[in-house]
Design an enzyme around this catalytic site. Structure first.
Site, short mmCIF file in Angstrom:
data_model
loop_
_atom_site.label_atom_id
_atom_site.label_comp_id
_atom_site.label_asym_id
_atom_site.label_seq_id
_atom_site.Cartn_x
_atom_site.Cartn_y
_atom_site.Cartn_z
CE LYS A 63 -3.80 -2.02 2.68
NZ LYS A 63 -4.85 -1.89 1.68
NE ARG A 112 -10.26 -10.13 -2.65
CZ ARG A 112 -10.52 -9.21 -3.56
NH1 ARG A 112 -10.83 -9.56 -4.79
NH2 ARG A 112 -10.49 -7.93 -3.26
N1 BES Z 1 -7.95 -4.10 4.14
C1 BES Z 1 -8.10 -3.66 2.81
C2 BES Z 1 -9.41 -2.92 2.57
C3 BES Z 1 -9.61 -1.62 3.26
C4 BES Z 1 -9.36 -0.45 2.60
C5 BES Z 1 -10.14 -1.56 4.53
C6 BES Z 1 -9.58 0.76 3.21
C7 BES Z 1 -10.35 -0.36 5.16
C8 BES Z 1 -10.09 0.80 4.49
C9 BES Z 1 -8.06 -4.83 1.85
O1 BES Z 1 -7.31 -5.92 2.24
C10 BES Z 1 -7.48 -4.32 0.57
O2 BES Z 1 -6.37 -3.91 0.57
N2 BES Z 1 -8.26 -4.33 -0.49
C11 BES Z 1 -7.83 -3.87 -1.75
C12 BES Z 1 -8.30 -4.87 -2.76
C13 BES Z 1 -7.68 -4.69 -4.12
C14 BES Z 1 -6.22 -5.03 -4.05
C15 BES Z 1 -8.37 -5.60 -5.11
C16 BES Z 1 -8.48 -2.52 -2.01
O3 BES Z 1 -9.63 -2.33 -1.62
O4 BES Z 1 -7.82 -1.66 -2.58
ZN ZN Z 2 -5.25 -5.73 1.71
#
Ligand code: BES
Ligand code: ZN
Ligand code: ZN
Length: 500
Positions: A276, A350
Site C-alpha cells: 500500500k 478474501r
Molecule cells: N484491508 C483492505 C481494505 C480496506 C481499505 C479496509 C480501506 C479499510 C479501508 C483490503 O485488504 C485491501 O487492501 N483491499 C484492496 C483490494 C484490491 C487489491 C483488489 C483494495 O480495496 O484496494
Molecule cells: Zn489488503
C-alpha cells in the site's frame, strides 16, 4: 449498576424526565413537578427555555424548592414519531451531558420516555444500550489518562406500573448489546503490535471460558496438515504465527441449523508485496474489524443466550513483507481444494476468509454470514455510513437486513452477476484469481468468497467504510464503531430456519 424501583420518592439528587411535545396541559409526573414548582415549568415552556425538541437537554436547578437538586429534561419530540433508535440517541445525548457534568448517581423516570410506539421495556433496553455506547472511552496509552475518572456508578430506574423483573432484564439485555459493541471497538482500536493473532486468540479463549463456549484454536502446524493454503499464504511474510479461532455456542439440543459467523481477522495489512502507499497503510490495524464484530456478537450471545446454534470462525494473521512472503503470481491451494492465482497480495482478506468459510462448513455451518473490512471499493460505492452486502440467498439476506434496521446499522445490497463470477474464475493458472481488476472490486471480493460458500446460504458484509468513523456522535467517540456486533447478535436472536 441498574436498580429498578416502582415508586418515585423525593430522595433523588438528580432526576431525569422525558418531555414529549405537549398538545395540552402537562400531565402525570410533569404536572406534579410543575405544581411543586409553582407553575414554573409551564412558564419555562411558554418562554421557550424548556424545549421538547428531540435531543434537547435542559438542566433545571431546583434551588431548594424540591428535595431533588436538579432535573434533566430530555426532549423527545412528537410522541407518535418516537422510535427505538431515536430514543436511544436521545439517551446517548443525555448520558454524554451528564458525564461531562461529573454526575455519579442518576434517577430516571422511565415511564416519561415510553410512548405508544416504544414501550417501557424497549425504552429500558435503549437506555442501557445508550449508556454503554455513549460513555465509551477509547483505551489509550497516555500516562495522564490513568488517573481515576468520575463515572456514573448507579442508575436508579423508576417504572411505576411495570414488572420490575422484566424491566431489569430489559436493562441488562440493552447493556449487553452496548458492552459487546464496546468490546468490538476496543479490539479494533488496539495497536497492531499489541493485538497480534496470538493475542486475538487469547482474548477469544477468555471470552469462551467466561460464557462456557466450546472453542478450538488451530495452530500453524494443524493448518498445514489440514491444507489451509489460503490463510497460510497470507501469513508467509510474518514473524507472527497465524491462528484459526473457532468458538461454538450451542443453544439447541442438537447441533443443527448452525449459523456460521466468519470474521476477517487481519491484525495488520501492509498490502504485502502489492504494498500500500504509505498513507494507505496507516489505520490498517482496523483490518480485524470483522473479527471484532463477530467476537462482540458472541459476547452479546453469551449474555442473552438465544435458542440458536452458532459457530464463530476467525482466520487471523497479519499481512507483512519478508523474503518468505507470498507474491503476486503465486498459485496456492485453499482448504476447499480450489486453487487460487494470487494477482494482488493486498487482496488478502478474501484469501483468509476463503479458508474461514470452508472451515465454518466443516464445523457444520448451514448458514453463513461473513464480515470484513474487505475493500476500498465499497467505500467509493457506498461511503462511510452504509455497509455493503452481497448474498447468494435473498431470504437469508432479508433476515440480516431486518436485524440491521432494528439496530440502525444500515446496509445496502450490491449484486453479484454471472459475469462477475466469470471474472473471478478467469485464470490461466488456477480455478480462481484473487483480484480481477479495479472495476466493481467490492463485488469481485464478494464473488470470490461466494465461490467458497458454494450452495450454502450466505451473506457477505463489507464493513471497510463503516468499521471506523472520523466523527464522534451521541453514541460514541470517533475511531472504531463496533459496527455489526449488534446486528449479528440480533440476527442470531431472531433467526428463523429457512426451508430448503
Ligand atoms: N484491508 C483492505 C481494505 C480496506 C481499505 C479496509 C480501506 C479499510 C479501508 C483490503 O485488504 C485491501 O487492501 N483491499 C484492496 C483490494 C484490491 C487489491 C483488489 C483494495 O480495496 O484496494
Ligand atoms: Zn489488503
Ligand atoms: Zn485487508
Amino acid at each position: 449498576m441498574f436498580r429498578v424501583h416502582q415508586e418515585l420518592d423525593d430522595k433523588q439528587e438528580t432526576l431525569v424526565v422525558g418531555l414529549f411535545q405537549q398538545n395540552s396541559q402537562l400531565t402525570g409526573l410533569l404536572a406534579e413537578l410543575d405544581e411543586k414548582l409553582d407553575g414554573h415549568l409551564t412558564q419555562l415552556m411558554k418562554d421557550g427555555d424548556l424545549s421538547s425538541k428531540r435531543k434537547s437537554i435542559f438542566t433545571l436547578h431546583t434551588l431548594g424548592l424540591l428535595k431533588v437538586k436538579r432535573i434533566y429534561f430530555v426532549g423527545l419530540g412528537k410522541e407518535k414519531e418516537l422510535n427505538f433508535p431515536k430514543l436511544r440517541e436521545a439517551f446517548g445525548k443525555l448520558f454524554k451531558t451528564v458525564q461531562e457534568a461529573k454526575v455519579q448517581e442518576l434517577s430516571i423516570a422511565l415511564d416519561t420516555f415510553a410512548s405508544s410506539t416504544v414501550d417501557v421495556n424497549e425504552a429500558a433496553h435503549g437506555l442501557a444500550e445508550a449508556f454503554a455506547l455513549s460513555t465509551y472511552k477509547i483505551h489509550d496509552y497516555k500516562q495522564k489518562s490513568n488517573e481515576p475518572e468520575k463515572k456514573i456508578e448507579t442508575i436508579d430506574v423508576f417504572a411505576l406500573n411495570e414488572d420490575p423483573v422484566e424491566v431489569k432484564s430489559s436493562l441488562e439485555v440493552g447493556y449487553a448489546f452496548g458492552q459487546g459493541t464496546n468490546s468490538a471497538r476496543t479490539l479494533t482500536n488496539m495497536p497492531p503490535n499489541l493485538l497480534t493473532a496470538t493475542e486475538l486468540a487469547s482474548y477469544s479463549i477468555q471470552l469462551a471460558e467466561k460464557h462456557g463456549f466450546e472453542y478450538e484454536i488451530l495452530e500453524k502446524e494443524e493448518m498445514e496438515r489440514l491444507g489451509m493454503g489460503a490463510l497460510l499464504a497470507v501469513n508467509k511474510g510474518s514473524e507472527e504465527p497465524p491462528k484459526m479461532i473457532v468458538l461454538k455456542y450451542q443453544g439447541k439440543e442438537e447441533w443443527t441449523d448452525v449459523i456460521g459467523l466468519v470474521g476477517k481477522g487481519i491484525t495488520y495489512d501492509t498490502g504485502g508485496y502489492s504494498i500500500k502507499p504509505k498513507d494507505g497503510i496507516v489505520g490498517m490495524k482496523t483490518d480485524m474489524g470483522g473479527a471484532a464484530a463477530v467476537l462482540g456478537a458472541m459476547e452479546i450471545i453469551g449474555e442473552i443466550k438465544p435458542e440458536q446454534n452458532v459457530v464463530a470462525v476467525i482466520p487471523s494473521t497479519d499481512n507483512m513483507i519478508s523474503g518468505g512472503a507470498f507474491k503476486p503470481d503465486d498459485v496456492i491451494v485453499s482448504l476447499s481444494g480450489k486453487t487460487i492465482e494470487v494477482l494482488n497480495t493486498d487482496a488478502e482478506g478474501r484469501l483468509a476468509l476463503a479458508d474461514g468459510v470452508t472451515y465454518a462448513k466443516h464445523h457444520g455451518a448451514q448458514y453463513l454470514v461473513d464480515v470484513a473490512t474487505l475493500t476500498g471499493g465499497v467505500v467509493i460505492a457506498l461511503g462511510n455510513d452504509m455497509t455493503g452486502a452481497m448474498t447468494n440467498h435473498e431470504p437469508l439476506f432479508e433476515q440480516v437486513l431486518q436485524a440491521s434496521h432494528e439496530c440502525e446499522e444500515p446496509m445496502w445490497q450490491l449484486p453479484i452477476t454471472e459475469k462477475d463470477k466469470k471474472r473471478v474464475r478467469n485464470s490461466k493458472m488456477a480455478d480462481l484469481n484473487n483480484s480481477p481488476g479495479r472495476e466493481g472490486h467490492a463485488i469481485m471480493a464478494g464473488a470470490f468468497i461466494g465461490e467458497f460458500a458454494e450452495n450454502t446460504p450466505w451473506v457477505h458484509l463489507d464493513i471497510a467504510g463503516t468499521a471506523v468513523t472520523s466523527k464522534e456522535s451521541d453514541l460514541g467517540p470517533s475511531g472504531a464503531t463496533g459496527v455489526m456486533a449488534r446486528t449479528l447478535a440480533t440476527f442470531v436472536e431472531r433467526f428463523e430456519t429457512i426451508e430448503k
